[in-house]
Design a protein around this motif. Sequence first.
Motif, PDB file in Angstrom:
ATOM      1  N   GLU A  47       0.823  -1.208   0.000  1.00  0.00           N
ATOM      2  CA  GLU A  47       0.000   0.000   0.000  1.00  0.00           C
ATOM      3  C   GLU A  47       0.856   1.257   0.000  1.00  0.00           C
ATOM      4  N   MET A  48       1.906   1.278   0.803  1.00  0.00           N
ATOM      5  CA  MET A  48       2.768   2.458   0.876  1.00  0.00           C
ATOM      6  C   MET A  48       3.573   2.639  -0.418  1.00  0.00           C
ATOM      7  N   SER A  49       3.947   1.527  -1.041  1.00  0.00           N
ATOM      8  CA  SER A  49       4.653   1.632  -2.321  1.00  0.00           C
ATOM      9  C   SER A  49       3.738   2.182  -3.402  1.00  0.00           C
ATOM     10  N   GLN A  50       2.493   1.740  -3.400  1.00  0.00           N
ATOM     11  CA  GLN A  50       1.534   2.235  -4.384  1.00  0.00           C
ATOM     12  C   GLN A  50       1.213   3.709  -4.128  1.00  0.00           C
ATOM     13  N   ALA A  51       1.091   4.087  -2.877  1.00  0.00           N
ATOM     14  CA  ALA A  51       0.802   5.484  -2.547  1.00  0.00           C
ATOM     15  C   ALA A  51       1.977   6.394  -2.885  1.00  0.00           C
ATOM     16  N   GLY A  52       3.188   5.863  -2.801  1.00  0.00           N
ATOM     17  CA  GLY A  52       4.368   6.663  -3.099  1.00  0.00           C
ATOM     18  C   GLY A  52       4.761   6.659  -4.554  1.00  0.00           C
ATOM     19  N   GLY A  53       4.009   6.012  -5.395  1.00  0.00           N
ATOM     20  CA  GLY A  53       4.319   5.993  -6.821  1.00  0.00           C
ATOM     21  C   GLY A  53       5.409   4.993  -7.180  1.00  0.00           C
ATOM     22  N   GLY A  54       5.490   3.896  -6.489  1.00  0.00           N
ATOM     23  CA  GLY A  54       6.468   2.855  -6.816  1.00  0.00           C
ATOM     24  C   GLY A  54       7.413   2.550  -5.682  1.00  0.00           C
ATOM     25  N   ALA A  55       7.625   3.505  -4.812  1.00  0.00           N
ATOM     26  CA  ALA A  55       8.482   3.293  -3.644  1.00  0.00           C
ATOM     27  C   ALA A  55       7.903   4.103  -2.487  1.00  0.00           C
ATOM     28  N   PRO A  56       7.972   3.560  -1.282  1.00  0.00           N
ATOM     29  CA  PRO A  56       7.446   4.328  -0.143  1.00  0.00           C
ATOM     30  C   PRO A  56       8.318   5.550   0.146  1.00  0.00           C
ATOM     31  N   GLU A  57       7.755   6.500   0.875  1.00  0.00           N
ATOM     32  CA  GLU A  57       8.520   7.675   1.270  1.00  0.00           C
ATOM     33  C   GLU A  57       9.655   7.255   2.202  1.00  0.00           C
ATOM     34  N   LEU A  58      10.583   8.167   2.429  1.00  0.00           N
ATOM     35  CA  LEU A  58      11.785   7.838   3.191  1.00  0.00           C
ATOM     36  C   LEU A  58      11.457   7.325   4.591  1.00  0.00           C
ATOM     37  N   TYR A  59      10.679   8.079   5.338  1.00  0.00           N
ATOM     38  CA  TYR A  59      10.391   7.681   6.716  1.00  0.00           C
ATOM     39  C   TYR A  59       9.495   6.450   6.778  1.00  0.00           C
ATOM     40  N   THR A  60       8.630   6.302   5.808  1.00  0.00           N
ATOM     41  CA  THR A  60       7.812   5.088   5.742  1.00  0.00           C
ATOM     42  C   THR A  60       8.682   3.879   5.427  1.00  0.00           C
ATOM     43  N   GLY A  61       9.661   4.065   4.540  1.00  0.00           N
ATOM     44  CA  GLY A  61      10.596   2.983   4.233  1.00  0.00           C
ATOM     45  C   GLY A  61      11.415   2.587   5.444  1.00  0.00           C
ATOM     46  N   ILE A  62      11.817   3.570   6.242  1.00  0.00           N
ATOM     47  CA  ILE A  62      12.565   3.276   7.469  1.00  0.00           C
ATOM     48  C   ILE A  62      11.676   2.517   8.451  1.00  0.00           C
ATOM     49  N   GLU A  63      10.415   2.941   8.551  1.00  0.00           N
ATOM     50  CA  GLU A  63       9.475   2.245   9.442  1.00  0.00           C
ATOM     51  C   GLU A  63       9.280   0.796   9.003  1.00  0.00           C
ATOM     52  N   ILE A  64       9.131   0.586   7.702  1.00  0.00           N
ATOM     53  CA  ILE A  64       8.955  -0.777   7.181  1.00  0.00           C
ATOM     54  C   ILE A  64      10.198  -1.609   7.461  1.00  0.00           C
ATOM     55  N   HIS A  65      11.368  -1.017   7.271  1.00  0.00           N
ATOM     56  CA  HIS A  65      12.612  -1.737   7.549  1.00  0.00           C
ATOM     57  C   HIS A  65      12.702  -2.134   9.025  1.00  0.00           C
ATOM     58  N   MET A  66      12.311  -1.238   9.917  1.00  0.00           N
ATOM     59  CA  MET A  66      12.355  -1.546  11.349  1.00  0.00           C
ATOM     60  C   MET A  66      11.397  -2.683  11.693  1.00  0.00           C
ATOM     61  N   LYS A  67      10.237  -2.686  11.050  1.00  0.00           N
ATOM     62  CA  LYS A  67       9.274  -3.770  11.303  1.00  0.00           C
ATOM     63  C   LYS A  67       9.802  -5.104  10.785  1.00  0.00           C
ATOM     64  N   TRP A  68      10.444  -5.100   9.600  1.00  0.00           N
ATOM     65  CA  TRP A  68      11.022  -6.337   9.077  1.00  0.00           C
ATOM     66  C   TRP A  68      12.143  -6.826   9.987  1.00  0.00           C
ATOM     67  N   SER A  69      12.931  -5.901  10.524  1.00  0.00           N
ATOM     68  CA  SER A  69      14.012  -6.282  11.435  1.00  0.00           C
ATOM     69  C   SER A  69      13.453  -6.919  12.704  1.00  0.00           C
ATOM     70  N   ALA A  70      12.357  -6.377  13.200  1.00  0.00           N
ATOM     71  CA  ALA A  70      11.732  -6.950  14.395  1.00  0.00           C
ATOM     72  C   ALA A  70      11.217  -8.357  14.107  1.00  0.00           C
ATOM     73  N   LEU A  71      10.629  -8.556  12.943  1.00  0.00           N
ATOM     74  CA  LEU A  71      10.150  -9.892  12.582  1.00  0.00           C
ATOM     75  C   LEU A  71      11.319 -10.850  12.383  1.00  0.00           C
ATOM     76  N   ASP A  72      12.423 -10.353  11.847  1.00  0.00           N
ATOM     77  CA  ASP A  72      13.607 -11.184  11.675  1.00  0.00           C
ATOM     78  C   ASP A  72      14.144 -11.637  13.031  1.00  0.00           C
ATOM     79  N   ALA A  73      14.205 -10.723  13.983  1.00  0.00           N
ATOM     80  CA  ALA A  73      14.677 -11.074  15.319  1.00  0.00           C
ATOM     81  C   ALA A  73      13.731 -12.085  15.970  1.00  0.00           C
TER      82      ALA A  73
END
Length: 79
Positions: A47-73
């Motif tokens: 959803e965030m990638s579609q809203a951002g026109g192909g890639a999420p905004e910077l802070y949204t991308g950082i938030e997504i990365h943090m969530k993936w890191s938490a799931l990885d841990a």
Amino acid sequence: MTQTRPAYKPISIFEERIQHAQMGAANMASFLAADAAINELLLYEAEMSQAGGGAPELYTGIEIHMKWSALDAFSMGDA
């Protein structure tokens, strides 16, 4: 006169089987929770990638990365 004591067995075979069944149920619940979190994060990322026109905004991308890191841990802790 000396007496010998039998070896101490903490739980019976039935209690051991019950314990294994409970651990299996807890593992299944943990798996289902992780699976739901992964599916929710995939949907959010799409959803965030579609809203951002192909890639999420910077802070949204950082938030997504943090969530993936938490799931990885979380998954590494289960392994």
